[in-house]
Scaffold this active site. Structure first.
Site, PDB file in Angstrom:
ATOM      1  N   TYR A  89      13.164  -0.789  13.728  1.00 42.90           N
ATOM      2  CA  TYR A  89      12.663  -2.017  13.103  1.00 42.90           C
ATOM      3  C   TYR A  89      13.098  -3.198  13.975  1.00 42.90           C
ATOM      4  O   TYR A  89      14.256  -3.248  14.388  1.00 42.90           O
ATOM      5  CB  TYR A  89      13.269  -2.149  11.699  1.00 42.90           C
ATOM      6  CG  TYR A  89      12.556  -3.109  10.783  1.00 42.90           C
ATOM      7  CD1 TYR A  89      11.422  -2.718  10.096  1.00 42.90           C
ATOM      8  CD2 TYR A  89      13.032  -4.407  10.600  1.00 42.90           C
ATOM      9  CE1 TYR A  89      10.768  -3.583   9.239  1.00 42.90           C
ATOM     10  CE2 TYR A  89      12.382  -5.282   9.741  1.00 42.90           C
ATOM     11  CZ  TYR A  89      11.250  -4.870   9.062  1.00 42.90           C
ATOM     12  OH  TYR A  89      10.601  -5.722   8.210  1.00 42.90           O
ATOM     13  N   VAL A 198       6.364  -4.092  -3.797  1.00 39.60           N
ATOM     14  CA  VAL A 198       5.441  -5.152  -3.374  1.00 39.60           C
ATOM     15  C   VAL A 198       4.144  -5.049  -4.185  1.00 39.60           C
ATOM     16  O   VAL A 198       3.642  -6.052  -4.703  1.00 39.60           O
ATOM     17  CB  VAL A 198       5.101  -5.051  -1.863  1.00 39.60           C
ATOM     18  CG1 VAL A 198       4.071  -6.110  -1.484  1.00 39.60           C
ATOM     19  CG2 VAL A 198       6.345  -5.210  -1.006  1.00 39.60           C
ATOM     20  N   ARG A 220       0.102  12.464  -9.181  1.00 38.55           N
ATOM     21  CA  ARG A 220       1.369  13.110  -9.555  1.00 38.55           C
ATOM     22  C   ARG A 220       1.246  13.642 -10.962  1.00 38.55           C
ATOM     23  O   ARG A 220       0.274  13.312 -11.661  1.00 38.55           O
ATOM     24  CB  ARG A 220       2.530  12.118  -9.450  1.00 38.55           C
ATOM     25  CG  ARG A 220       2.440  10.979 -10.472  1.00 38.55           C
ATOM     26  CD  ARG A 220       3.225   9.788 -10.037  1.00 38.55           C
ATOM     27  NE  ARG A 220       2.543   9.099  -8.949  1.00 38.55           N
ATOM     28  CZ  ARG A 220       3.153   8.445  -7.967  1.00 38.55           C
ATOM     29  NH1 ARG A 220       4.463   8.347  -7.949  1.00 38.55           N
ATOM     30  NH2 ARG A 220       2.466   7.846  -7.024  1.00 38.55           N
ATOM     31  N   TYR A 290       0.726  -4.591   5.668  1.00 38.38           N
ATOM     32  CA  TYR A 290       2.135  -5.020   5.613  1.00 38.38           C
ATOM     33  C   TYR A 290       3.087  -3.830   5.603  1.00 38.38           C
ATOM     34  O   TYR A 290       4.311  -4.003   5.680  1.00 38.38           O
ATOM     35  CB  TYR A 290       2.383  -5.923   4.403  1.00 38.38           C
ATOM     36  CG  TYR A 290       2.263  -5.222   3.064  1.00 38.38           C
ATOM     37  CD1 TYR A 290       1.034  -5.054   2.445  1.00 38.38           C
ATOM     38  CD2 TYR A 290       3.395  -4.713   2.422  1.00 38.38           C
ATOM     39  CE1 TYR A 290       0.919  -4.409   1.231  1.00 38.38           C
ATOM     40  CE2 TYR A 290       3.304  -4.063   1.201  1.00 38.38           C
ATOM     41  CZ  TYR A 290       2.060  -3.915   0.613  1.00 38.38           C
ATOM     42  OH  TYR A 290       1.969  -3.261  -0.600  1.00 38.38           O
ATOM     43  N   MET A 293       3.364   3.273   5.048  1.00 43.14           N
ATOM     44  CA  MET A 293       4.164   4.307   4.392  1.00 43.14           C
ATOM     45  C   MET A 293       3.709   5.730   4.750  1.00 43.14           C
ATOM     46  O   MET A 293       4.503   6.653   4.708  1.00 43.14           O
ATOM     47  CB  MET A 293       4.150   4.114   2.866  1.00 43.14           C
ATOM     48  CG  MET A 293       4.903   2.899   2.359  1.00 43.14           C
ATOM     49  SD  MET A 293       6.607   2.732   2.892  1.00 43.14           S
ATOM     50  CE  MET A 293       7.429   4.095   2.104  1.00 43.14           C
TER      51      MET A 293
HETATM   52  N1  LIG Z   1       5.513  -6.752   5.938  1.00 42.21           N
HETATM   53  C1  LIG Z   1       6.408  -7.251   5.106  1.00 42.21           C
HETATM   54  O1  LIG Z   1       6.792  -8.414   5.154  1.00 42.21           O
HETATM   55  C2  LIG Z   1       6.964  -6.352   4.063  1.00 42.21           C
HETATM   56  C3  LIG Z   1       7.725  -6.869   3.014  1.00 42.21           C
HETATM   57  C4  LIG Z   1       8.187  -5.996   2.031  1.00 42.21           C
HETATM   58  C5  LIG Z   1       7.915  -4.640   2.140  1.00 42.21           C
HETATM   59  N2  LIG Z   1       7.203  -4.202   3.213  1.00 42.21           N
HETATM   60  C6  LIG Z   1       6.850  -2.795   3.368  1.00 42.21           C
HETATM   61  O2  LIG Z   1       6.083  -2.438   2.268  1.00 42.21           O
HETATM   62  C7  LIG Z   1       6.282  -1.076   1.985  1.00 42.21           C
HETATM   63  C8  LIG Z   1       6.702  -0.934   0.518  1.00 42.21           C
HETATM   64  O3  LIG Z   1       7.952  -1.564   0.340  1.00 42.21           O
HETATM   65  P1  LIG Z   1       8.620  -1.581  -1.112  1.00 42.21           P
HETATM   66  O4  LIG Z   1       9.955  -2.173  -1.027  1.00 42.21           O
HETATM   67  O5  LIG Z   1       7.634  -2.134  -2.047  1.00 42.21           O
HETATM   68  O6  LIG Z   1       8.737   0.009  -1.303  1.00 42.21           O
HETATM   69  P2  LIG Z   1       9.048   0.917  -2.546  1.00 42.21           P
HETATM   70  O7  LIG Z   1       9.129   0.153  -3.804  1.00 42.21           O
HETATM   71  O8  LIG Z   1      10.156   1.813  -2.141  1.00 42.21           O
HETATM   72  O9  LIG Z   1       7.708   1.803  -2.631  1.00 42.21           O
HETATM   73  C9  LIG Z   1       7.319   2.691  -1.638  1.00 42.21           C
HETATM   74  C10 LIG Z   1       5.846   2.982  -1.852  1.00 42.21           C
HETATM   75  O10 LIG Z   1       5.338   3.762  -0.782  1.00 42.21           O
HETATM   76  C11 LIG Z   1       4.589   4.860  -1.314  1.00 42.21           C
HETATM   77  N3  LIG Z   1       4.626   5.958  -0.367  1.00 42.21           N
HETATM   78  C12 LIG Z   1       5.722   6.539   0.170  1.00 42.21           C
HETATM   79  N4  LIG Z   1       5.346   7.493   1.040  1.00 42.21           N
HETATM   80  C13 LIG Z   1       3.996   7.511   1.035  1.00 42.21           C
HETATM   81  C14 LIG Z   1       3.020   8.273   1.727  1.00 42.21           C
HETATM   82  N5  LIG Z   1       3.348   9.224   2.602  1.00 42.21           N
HETATM   83  N6  LIG Z   1       1.719   8.026   1.466  1.00 42.21           N
HETATM   84  C15 LIG Z   1       1.351   7.084   0.588  1.00 42.21           C
HETATM   85  N7  LIG Z   1       2.239   6.309  -0.091  1.00 42.21           N
HETATM   86  C16 LIG Z   1       3.543   6.526   0.139  1.00 42.21           C
HETATM   87  C17 LIG Z   1       5.303   5.176  -2.613  1.00 42.21           C
HETATM   88  O11 LIG Z   1       4.431   5.887  -3.428  1.00 42.21           O
HETATM   89  P3  LIG Z   1       4.912   7.180  -4.281  1.00 42.21           P
HETATM   90  O12 LIG Z   1       5.380   6.637  -5.598  1.00 42.21           O
HETATM   91  O13 LIG Z   1       3.674   7.967  -4.365  1.00 42.21           O
HETATM   92  O14 LIG Z   1       6.010   7.852  -3.500  1.00 42.21           O
HETATM   93  C18 LIG Z   1       5.560   3.751  -3.134  1.00 42.21           C
HETATM   94  O15 LIG Z   1       4.393   3.230  -3.691  1.00 42.21           O
HETATM   95  C19 LIG Z   1       7.322  -0.581   2.985  1.00 42.21           C
HETATM   96  O16 LIG Z   1       6.654  -0.050   4.097  1.00 42.21           O
HETATM   97  C20 LIG Z   1       8.025  -1.852   3.367  1.00 42.21           C
HETATM   98  O17 LIG Z   1       8.653  -1.770   4.625  1.00 42.21           O
HETATM   99  C21 LIG Z   1       6.724  -5.022   4.155  1.00 42.21           C
END
Ligand SMILES: NC(=O)c1ccc[n+]([C@@H]2O[C@H](COP(=O)([O-])OP(=O)(O)OC[C@H]3O[C@@H](n4cnc5c(N)ncnc54)[C@H](OP(=O)(O)O)[C@@H]3O)[C@@H](O)[C@H]2O)c1
Length: 391
Positions: A89, A198, A220, A290, A293
């Site tokens: 990262y 998010v 699921r 953004y 995953m």
């Molecule tokens: N660009 C930015 O500024 C920014 C800011 C915040 C977050 N993010 C990114 O946004 C993403 C989510 O962050 P968060 O904190 O909201 O995460 P989180 O609450 O931990 O949620 C993770 C999500 O990813 C899904 N997921 C995991 N593996 C997957 C796969 N192989 N295929 C499809 N879906 C999958 C999960 O779905 P399941 O329930 O099905 O496992 C869940 O919906 C991360 O990549 C994070 O780095 C980016």
């Protein structure tokens, strides 16, 4: 557990804004130090469950006039924290470096802390709650010493969980809904990863703005519960990626907007299903990526650019912070606080994991590694760390 060091080091804070300045700035006297604080650190990049461990460090000295000593109350574990520890990262690691000369880093970017002692010019008072204005502040710790400009006061009434998670996910949702497409009441927004923190913030902030959302999640065993939960947050429709494999289902989903196709698609996942979701967009739409995953690339058929004038871009909240002023950051935080106060933005689904001060270093290390194992495997809800002082 008291551990003291008979170092002849006079602690002075801060040389740099971190508790470990206590180690870094050495001038000599005859003090004996109590190791009363704890942090989660790593020295090499790798899977967090293998490379992180805990470390204790001395109680903080009095802050300098422009600084504050803070005690962390809760610090989330976000997907990006895992990537930072893995070394994949683009974060400024030196921000959380324990010693200038040593490759020891304290993990954690986000968190809420309470001011325990304020310098005379800091503009903060004992008992104030603050969030981090500086990225990669090393929040997985019991305490830190920071300069006042590196924190922002946050109203206590929103509660610890909201305050601990207000820097990353809600502003990402808020800004993505505001900055790319001029959305009006009744417009549709498409998103995947809708049950992510998010995604849930997107649903709620969109509903607050009277926007309608089409949301996709993985299938699921308890999918009906997930759908019900997202609808209770304000989701207009919720589908699974399985629905994309049938032409009939796709046609049905497309018909739901009655010709007013979505012009904004927030992409958290990428991969093949995301490409299929593009069919649900209208002309002149924008895809904002953004997250990735699925760890798969995003593939876009050229025809979408030519015939539908599709625009693809990315959003990174860290870049937004780097390119906006402190005032703009505070304005967005206040907007989110307003939505929370109105009861329109719930706390993320979470669990709090306490690393007790009574645990030995070995026990504490085992605990944080176990937590990281669960996070790496997909914990399902946001894990918030509470790292206690060592008594
Ligand atoms: N660009 C930015 O500024 C920014 C800011 C915040 C977050 N993010 C990114 O946004 C993403 C989510 O962050 P968060 O904190 O909201 O995460 P989180 O609450 O931990 O949620 C993770 C999500 O990813 C899904 N997921 C995991 N593996 C997957 C796969 N192989 N295929 C499809 N879906 C999958 C999960 O779905 P399941 O329930 O099905 O496992 C869940 O919906 C991360 O990549 C994070 O780095 C980016």
């Amino acid at each position: 557990m008291f551990r003291t060091i008979n170092a002849s080091t006079r602690l002075s804070c801060p040389l740099r804004p971190a508790p470990w300045n206590a180690f870094a700035k050495r001038s000599f006297s005859t003090t004996s130090y109590v190791f009363a604080q704890r942090a989660v650190k790593y020295e090499t990049n790798g899977e967090p469950s293998s490379v992180i461990s805990t470390i204790t460090y001395p109680d903080l000295p009095a802050p300098s006039p422009d600084s504050v000593n803070i005690k962390f109350l809760l610090s989330p574990i976000n997907p990006a924290d895992v990537n930072v520890i893995q070394g994949v990262y683009p974060a400024n690691k030196t921000a959380q470096q324990l010693l200038p000369e040593a490759q020891i880093f304290v993990a954690g970017n986000e968190g809420v802390a309470v001011v325990q002692q304020a310098g005379s010019d800091a503009g903060l008072a004992e008992g104030d709650w603050v969030i981090m204005a500086k990225q990669q502040a090393g929040t997985w710790a019991s305490a830190s010493c920071v300069t006042a400009r590196d924190v922002i006061k946050v109203p206590k009434e929103i509660g610890e969980v909201h305050a601990a998670t207000i820097t990353v996910n809600p502003p990402t949702a808020y800004n993505m809904l505001r900055d790319f497409v001029d959305l009006k009441e009744g417009d549709w927004v498409l998103q995947n990863g809708a049950n992510s923190a998010v995604g849930e913030a997107v649903i709620q902030i969109a509903a607050h703005r009277k926007l309608r959302t089409i949301n996709f999640v993985r299938n699921r065993h308890n999918i009906d519960d997930v759908k019900q939960h997202l609808q209770s947050l304000g989701a207009t429709h919720v589908f699974t990626y399985d629905d994309l494999s049938s032409k009939e289902r796709l046609k049905h989903i497309k018909s739901l907007t009655k010709g007013k196709d979505p012009r904004l698609f927030l992409n958290c996942v990428s991969g093949k299903d995301t490409t299929t979701m593009l069919r649900l967009l209208g002309s002149d739409a924008t895809v904002v990526s953004y997250g990735a995953m699925s760890k798969q690339p995003l593939s876009i058929p050229t025809s979408y650019f030519i015939f539908k004038d599709l625009k693809c871009t990315g959003f990174w909240q860290s870049r937004w912070y780097n390119t906006h002023t402190r005032e703009e950051r505070v304005t967005v935080m206040n907007e989110i606080v307003k939505v929370i106060r109105e009861g329109k933005l719930r706390e993320p689904e979470h669990e709090i994991v306490t690393i007790p001060g009574s645990a030995s270093e070995e026990e504490a290390t085992t605990m944080v590694r176990e937590v990281m194992k669960r996070v790496e495997a997909g914990a399902g809800r946001k894990v918030l760390l509470r790292v206690e002082e060592v008594p």
